[in-house]
Design a protein around this motif. Structure first.
Motif, PDB file in Angstrom:
ATOM      1  N   UNK A 196       6.720 -16.685   2.473  1.00  0.00           N
ATOM      2  CA  UNK A 196       5.897 -15.694   1.767  1.00  0.00           C
ATOM      3  C   UNK A 196       5.364 -14.665   2.767  1.00  0.00           C
ATOM      4  N   UNK A 197       5.302 -13.425   2.321  1.00  0.00           N
ATOM      5  CA  UNK A 197       4.754 -12.342   3.127  1.00  0.00           C
ATOM      6  C   UNK A 197       3.342 -12.094   2.594  1.00  0.00           C
ATOM      7  N   UNK A 198       2.334 -12.366   3.432  1.00  0.00           N
ATOM      8  CA  UNK A 198       0.945 -12.338   2.986  1.00  0.00           C
ATOM      9  C   UNK A 198       0.115 -11.505   3.955  1.00  0.00           C
ATOM     10  N   UNK A 199      -0.734 -10.656   3.378  1.00  0.00           N
ATOM     11  CA  UNK A 199      -1.702  -9.897   4.175  1.00  0.00           C
ATOM     12  C   UNK A 199      -3.028  -9.867   3.439  1.00  0.00           C
ATOM     13  N   UNK A 200      -4.092 -10.196   4.169  1.00  0.00           N
ATOM     14  CA  UNK A 200      -5.445 -10.220   3.620  1.00  0.00           C
ATOM     15  C   UNK A 200      -5.522 -11.047   2.342  1.00  0.00           C
ATOM     16  N   UNK A 201      -4.814 -12.181   2.347  1.00  0.00           N
ATOM     17  CA  UNK A 201      -4.846 -13.096   1.215  1.00  0.00           C
ATOM     18  C   UNK A 201      -3.996 -12.688   0.028  1.00  0.00           C
ATOM     19  N   UNK A 202      -3.305 -11.561   0.124  1.00  0.00           N
ATOM     20  CA  UNK A 202      -2.497 -11.081  -0.991  1.00  0.00           C
ATOM     21  C   UNK A 202      -1.008 -11.265  -0.682  1.00  0.00           C
ATOM     22  N   UNK A 203      -0.284 -11.839  -1.637  1.00  0.00           N
ATOM     23  CA  UNK A 203       1.154 -12.029  -1.483  1.00  0.00           C
ATOM     24  C   UNK A 203       1.858 -10.705  -1.753  1.00  0.00           C
TER      25      UNK A 203
END
Length: 143
Positions: A104-111
């Protein structure tokens, strides 16, 4: 090349399932979208990944039934994740070292998306084809 560049080419469609869904429902969704894994999400939060490997090793071999088992019981919890800035070589290293096929690509808790080992191989092959063409052209022009 970065994970973000791969997402730009393949898209950022995310297929997911609720942790309370049955394994049978998850398998139906995987077949419908022709994917080998689903993210397990609740209220926008990534909880895990459910893959064909989870099905084979944690359900079938344990003699459980897909219609009677919830995804949360057999999913891989706390999956490895990457960001868009992660170099593709690092993503491949993580996949190889931890024997996973989806990140999964996740940044700041968002997928933001998911990349598979197939996506990584395809991107690397594309990069190599461009390099080969450029080197061939260089050699031809400088004879």
């Amino acid at each position: 090349m970065t994970v973000g560049q791969v997402l730009l080419h393949k898209g950022s469609q995310v297929y997911w399932v609720s942790p309370r869904a049955t394994v049978y429902e998850a398998l139906q969704k995987m077949a419908e979208h022709d994917v080998g894994a689903l993210l397990v999400m609740e209220e926008g939060r990534l909880l895990g990944v459910f893959s064909e490997r989870d099905y084979a090793r944690k359900l079938v071999l344990m003699g459980r039934f897909s219609r009677d088992t919830q995804v949360v019981e057999v999913m891989t919890e706390n999956p490895l994740t990457v960001t868009r800035a992660t170099p593709l070589s690092e993503a491949m290293r993580l996949m190889t070292e931890h024997r996973v096929r989806h990140l999964p690509v996740v940044e700041e808790g968002k997928v933001l998306g998911v990349i598979s080992i197939g996506d990584v191989v395809k991107a690397i092959m594309g990069e190599q084809e461009v390099l080969i063409r450029e080197l061939s052209r260089y050699v031809t022009e400088n004879r």
